[in-house]
Design an enzyme around this catalytic site. Structure first.
Site, PDB file in Angstrom:
ATOM      1  N   ASP A 155     -18.828  -6.936  13.343  1.00 14.65           N
ATOM      2  CA  ASP A 155     -17.884  -6.649  12.256  1.00 14.65           C
ATOM      3  C   ASP A 155     -17.896  -7.771  11.213  1.00 14.65           C
ATOM      4  O   ASP A 155     -17.856  -7.508  10.002  1.00 14.65           O
ATOM      5  CB  ASP A 155     -16.460  -6.556  12.817  1.00 14.65           C
ATOM      6  CG  ASP A 155     -16.002  -5.120  13.002  1.00 14.65           C
ATOM      7  OD1 ASP A 155     -16.778  -4.207  12.703  1.00 14.65           O
ATOM      8  OD2 ASP A 155     -14.857  -4.939  13.447  1.00 14.65           O
TER       9      ASP A 155
ATOM     10  N   TYR B 213     -11.346  -6.202  10.089  1.00 11.79           N
ATOM     11  CA  TYR B 213     -10.742  -5.708  11.331  1.00 11.79           C
ATOM     12  C   TYR B 213     -10.550  -6.820  12.358  1.00 11.79           C
ATOM     13  O   TYR B 213     -11.460  -7.126  13.133  1.00 11.79           O
ATOM     14  CB  TYR B 213     -11.618  -4.578  11.904  1.00 11.79           C
ATOM     15  CG  TYR B 213     -11.645  -3.381  10.982  1.00 11.79           C
ATOM     16  CD1 TYR B 213     -10.696  -2.388  11.081  1.00 11.79           C
ATOM     17  CD2 TYR B 213     -12.589  -3.282   9.953  1.00 11.79           C
ATOM     18  CE1 TYR B 213     -10.680  -1.309  10.208  1.00 11.79           C
ATOM     19  CE2 TYR B 213     -12.590  -2.210   9.064  1.00 11.79           C
ATOM     20  CZ  TYR B 213     -11.626  -1.227   9.209  1.00 11.79           C
ATOM     21  OH  TYR B 213     -11.605  -0.163   8.337  1.00 11.79           O
TER      22      TYR B 213
ATOM     23  N   GLU C 131       0.840  -1.202   0.000  1.00 17.94           N
ATOM     24  CA  GLU C 131       0.000   0.000   0.000  1.00 17.94           C
ATOM     25  C   GLU C 131       0.873   1.250   0.000  1.00 17.94           C
ATOM     26  O   GLU C 131       1.853   1.337   0.735  1.00 17.94           O
ATOM     27  CB  GLU C 131      -0.899   0.024   1.247  1.00 17.94           C
ATOM     28  CG  GLU C 131      -1.792   1.271   1.268  1.00 17.94           C
ATOM     29  CD  GLU C 131      -2.591   1.414   2.553  1.00 17.94           C
ATOM     30  OE1 GLU C 131      -3.594   0.705   2.699  1.00 17.94           O
ATOM     31  OE2 GLU C 131      -2.206   2.242   3.403  1.00 17.94           O
TER      32      GLU C 131
ATOM     33  N   ARG D 167     -16.102   2.555   3.465  1.00 19.72           N
ATOM     34  CA  ARG D 167     -16.980   3.621   3.945  1.00 19.72           C
ATOM     35  C   ARG D 167     -16.153   4.877   4.138  1.00 19.72           C
ATOM     36  O   ARG D 167     -16.506   5.936   3.669  1.00 19.72           O
ATOM     37  CB  ARG D 167     -17.599   3.198   5.290  1.00 19.72           C
ATOM     38  CG  ARG D 167     -18.576   4.203   5.824  1.00 19.72           C
ATOM     39  CD  ARG D 167     -18.816   4.014   7.312  1.00 19.72           C
ATOM     40  NE  ARG D 167     -17.670   4.448   8.097  1.00 19.72           N
ATOM     41  CZ  ARG D 167     -17.617   4.414   9.424  1.00 19.72           C
ATOM     42  NH1 ARG D 167     -18.632   3.921  10.108  1.00 19.72           N
ATOM     43  NH2 ARG D 167     -16.545   4.833  10.073  1.00 19.72           N
TER      44      ARG D 167
HETATM   45  P1  FAD Z   1     -16.929  -0.756   7.228  1.00 17.10           P
HETATM   46  O1  FAD Z   1     -16.177  -2.036   7.230  1.00 17.10           O
HETATM   47  O2  FAD Z   1     -18.037  -0.583   6.303  1.00 17.10           O
HETATM   48  O3  FAD Z   1     -17.503  -0.471   8.679  1.00 17.10           O
HETATM   49  C1  FAD Z   1     -16.651  -0.260   9.781  1.00 17.10           C
HETATM   50  C2  FAD Z   1     -17.488  -0.174  11.062  1.00 17.10           C
HETATM   51  O4  FAD Z   1     -18.467   0.855  10.936  1.00 17.10           O
HETATM   52  C3  FAD Z   1     -18.275  -1.412  11.364  1.00 17.10           C
HETATM   53  O5  FAD Z   1     -17.552  -2.336  12.039  1.00 17.10           O
HETATM   54  C4  FAD Z   1     -19.395  -0.838  12.181  1.00 17.10           C
HETATM   55  O6  FAD Z   1     -18.980  -0.606  13.486  1.00 17.10           O
HETATM   56  C5  FAD Z   1     -19.658   0.458  11.543  1.00 17.10           C
HETATM   57  N1  FAD Z   1     -20.747   0.331  10.563  1.00 17.10           N
HETATM   58  C6  FAD Z   1     -20.627   0.492   9.230  1.00 17.10           C
HETATM   59  N2  FAD Z   1     -21.826   0.310   8.625  1.00 17.10           N
HETATM   60  C7  FAD Z   1     -22.701   0.029   9.599  1.00 17.10           C
HETATM   61  C8  FAD Z   1     -24.093  -0.231   9.622  1.00 17.10           C
HETATM   62  N3  FAD Z   1     -24.809  -0.255   8.503  1.00 17.10           N
HETATM   63  N4  FAD Z   1     -24.679  -0.476  10.806  1.00 17.10           N
HETATM   64  C9  FAD Z   1     -23.959  -0.462  11.954  1.00 17.10           C
HETATM   65  N5  FAD Z   1     -22.642  -0.211  11.993  1.00 17.10           N
HETATM   66  C10 FAD Z   1     -22.019   0.036  10.848  1.00 17.10           C
HETATM   67  N6  FAD Z   1      -9.624   5.233   5.054  1.00 17.10           N
HETATM   68  C11 FAD Z   1      -9.533   6.222   4.140  1.00 17.10           C
HETATM   69  O7  FAD Z   1     -10.025   7.343   4.400  1.00 17.10           O
HETATM   70  N7  FAD Z   1      -8.905   6.055   2.938  1.00 17.10           N
HETATM   71  C12 FAD Z   1      -8.362   4.858   2.579  1.00 17.10           C
HETATM   72  O8  FAD Z   1      -7.800   4.726   1.502  1.00 17.10           O
HETATM   73  C13 FAD Z   1      -8.440   3.764   3.499  1.00 17.10           C
HETATM   74  N8  FAD Z   1      -7.961   2.547   3.193  1.00 17.10           N
HETATM   75  C14 FAD Z   1      -8.124   1.501   4.066  1.00 17.10           C
HETATM   76  C15 FAD Z   1      -7.677   0.233   3.686  1.00 17.10           C
HETATM   77  C16 FAD Z   1      -7.820  -0.842   4.553  1.00 17.10           C
HETATM   78  C17 FAD Z   1      -7.340  -2.206   4.124  1.00 17.10           C
HETATM   79  C18 FAD Z   1      -8.419  -0.654   5.843  1.00 17.10           C
HETATM   80  C19 FAD Z   1      -8.539  -1.810   6.790  1.00 17.10           C
HETATM   81  C20 FAD Z   1      -8.866   0.611   6.217  1.00 17.10           C
HETATM   82  C21 FAD Z   1      -8.735   1.692   5.329  1.00 17.10           C
HETATM   83  N9  FAD Z   1      -9.205   2.967   5.661  1.00 17.10           N
HETATM   84  C22 FAD Z   1      -9.099   4.005   4.759  1.00 17.10           C
HETATM   85  C23 FAD Z   1      -9.793   3.228   6.981  1.00 17.10           C
HETATM   86  C24 FAD Z   1     -11.337   3.137   6.938  1.00 17.10           C
HETATM   87  O9  FAD Z   1     -11.844   4.107   6.072  1.00 17.10           O
HETATM   88  C25 FAD Z   1     -11.867   3.367   8.337  1.00 17.10           C
HETATM   89  O10 FAD Z   1     -11.496   2.321   9.190  1.00 17.10           O
HETATM   90  C26 FAD Z   1     -13.362   3.628   8.410  1.00 17.10           C
HETATM   91  O11 FAD Z   1     -13.676   4.010   9.738  1.00 17.10           O
HETATM   92  C27 FAD Z   1     -14.219   2.437   8.079  1.00 17.10           C
HETATM   93  O12 FAD Z   1     -14.357   2.216   6.711  1.00 17.10           O
HETATM   94  P2  FAD Z   1     -14.640   0.692   6.241  1.00 17.10           P
HETATM   95  O13 FAD Z   1     -15.014   0.615   4.845  1.00 17.10           O
HETATM   96  O14 FAD Z   1     -13.533  -0.141   6.712  1.00 17.10           O
HETATM   97  O15 FAD Z   1     -15.952   0.456   7.118  1.00 17.10           O
END
Ligand code: FAD
Length: 281
Positions: free
Chosen positions: A149, A136, A7, A97
Site C-alpha cells: 500500500d 490506508y 467530507e 481508483r
Molecule cells: P488505490 O489506493 O489506488 O489502491 C487501493 C488498493 O488496490 C491497493 O492497496 C492495492 O491493493 C490495489 N491496487 C491498486 N492498484 C494496484 C496495482 N497496480 N497493482 C496491485 N494492486 C493494486 N470511493 C468512491 O467510490 N467514491 C469516493 O468518493 C471515494 N472517496 C474516498 C476518499 C478517501 C479519502 C478514501 C480513503 C477512500 C475513498 N473511496 C471512495 C474508497 C475507494 O474508492 C476504495 O477504497 C477503492 O477500493 C480504492 O480506491 P483508491 O484510489 O483508494 O485505490
C-alpha cells in the site's frame, strides 16, 4: 494551527438535500481548509457530485475538493468530468481508483484509466489541480501488505499527488503506526488523518468491516445495549472523537479530515471543544 476539512456526499432525495445544506451551513463558519464531495461507487453520482460542488462554489466561500474515480468509464468520459469540474471552478480533486458497483474485484474499463496512479498522472499532466489521494493506515482490504500500500502511495506521489487523506480509523494507534511507517518510507507529503464521528455505531461498524478498519473492543463495548438510546450514543461518540482528535493533535498531526456523513452536530462540537478552524478565534 491544526487544519480541518469535511467530507460530504451528494444527496439522493429532497430531504437528504435539505439535510446536507443544513450541515454545510452549520460547519462553514468553522472555515475549513476545504470540503470534499464524494463520487458514488461506479461513478453513480457523477451529476449529483457536480451539482453539489457547483453549489458550494456558487453559494458559499468554501473551497471544494471534488472526488473522482476511474470505475466504469472510459478515459474520454473521465476527462469530460474533469472538463466540467474545471469549468465549474474546481481546483482540487481527490483522485481515486474507486470500487466496482457490485464491490467485486476492480476491472478497468477497456478504454479507461487503469487505476489511481494513471488518473493522478493524467491530472498532473493537465495541470491546474491540487491532487489529493487516499491512504490506508490499516491496509486496503485488497492489498497484499501495508508495504505494498505504501509503495502504491509513493507511486501516486511520484505521479503528482501532493496530499493524502486516510481512510477513517477508530484505533488511533493505527494512525500513529502508519505515520511512522510513512516517515520510514520517505513519504513527506501531508497525510491527513481521517476521523468518522458517528452516533450510528451499527452503521459505522458495517462500514468499518467493508473497508477493513479495526473496531477496538473497548469501543464496541461502550455501545452495547444502546441501540434505542440515541442520546447516550451521541455523548459517547463526541467523547470518543474528541479524545481521538486530541491525541492526534498532541502527536503532531497538522490536519484532521472529518467524514461528516452529512451530519454537522458531532463534528461541530468536536471542532468547538478543540478550538479547531475558526473556533480557535
Ligand atoms: P488505490 O489506493 O489506488 O489502491 C487501493 C488498493 O488496490 C491497493 O492497496 C492495492 O491493493 C490495489 N491496487 C491498486 N492498484 C494496484 C496495482 N497496480 N497493482 C496491485 N494492486 C493494486 N470511493 C468512491 O467510490 N467514491 C469516493 O468518493 C471515494 N472517496 C474516498 C476518499 C478517501 C479519502 C478514501 C480513503 C477512500 C475513498 N473511496 C471512495 C474508497 C475507494 O474508492 C476504495 O477504497 C477503492 O477500493 C480504492 O480506491 P483508491 O484510489 O483508494 O485505490
Amino acid at each position: 494551527m491544526t487544519g480541518i476539512s469535511f467530507e460530504f456526499f451528494p444527496p439522493k432525495s429532497d430531504a437528504a438535500e435539505q439535510k446536507l445544506w443544513q450541515a454545510v451551513g452549520r460547519l462553514a463558519p468553522l472555515l475549513p481548509d476545504f470540503v470534499s464531495v464524494t463520487y458514488g461507487a461506479g461513478g453513480s453520482t457523477r451529476d449529483r457530485t457536480h451539482a453539489c460542488v457547483k453549489r458550494i462554489i456558487d453559494d458559499t466561500a468554501l473551497k471544494p475538493a471534488a472526488h473522482l474515480t476511474c470505475v466504469a468509464a472510459s478515459k474520454a468520459e473521465v476527462d469530460s468530468v474533469i472538463d466540467d469540474y474545471t469549468e465549474a471552478g474546481v481546483r482540487h480533486i481527490v483522485a481515486l481508483r474507486g470500487d466496482m458497483p457490485d464491490m467485486g474485484a476492480f476491472k478497468a474499463h477497456a478504454d479507461g484509466y487503469d487505476g489511481s496512479v494513471e488518473l493522478v498522472a493524467a491530472l498532473a499532466q493537465r495541470g491546474g489541480f491540487d491532487i489529493t489521494v487516499s491512504a490506508y493506515p490499516e491496509k486496503h482490504p485488497e492489498s497484499a501488505s501495508l508495504a505494498a500500500d505504501i509503495d502504491l502511495l509513493k507511486a501516486k506521489i511520484d505521479a503528482g499527488a501532493t496530499r493524502a487523506i486516510t481512510q477513517f480509523v477508530f484505533d488511533t494507534q493505527a494512525h500513529l503506526r502508519f505515520r511512522d511507517a510513512l516517515a520510514d518510507a520517505g513519504v513527506t507529503i501531508p497525510v491527513i488523518a481521517g476521523i468518522m464521528p458517528t452516533t450510528n455505531f451499527a452503521g459505522a461498524r458495517r462500514m468499518a468491516e467493508a473497508c477493513g478498519a479495526h473496531v477496538p473492543q473497548w469501543l464496541a463495548d461502550a455501545y452495547v445495549g444502546l441501540e434505542d438510546d440515541a442520546d447516550t450514543r451521541k455523548h459517547i461518540a463526541a467523547s470518543v472523537a474528541v479524545d481521538q482528535c486530541r491525541e492526534l493533535i498532541d502527536e503532531g498531526f497538522g490536519h484532521l479530515h472529518f467524514y461528516t456523513l452529512n451530519q454537522a452536530d458531532l463534528t461541530f462540537a468536536v471542532c468547538r471543544i478543540l478550538k479547531l478552524g475558526a473556533a480557535a478565534n
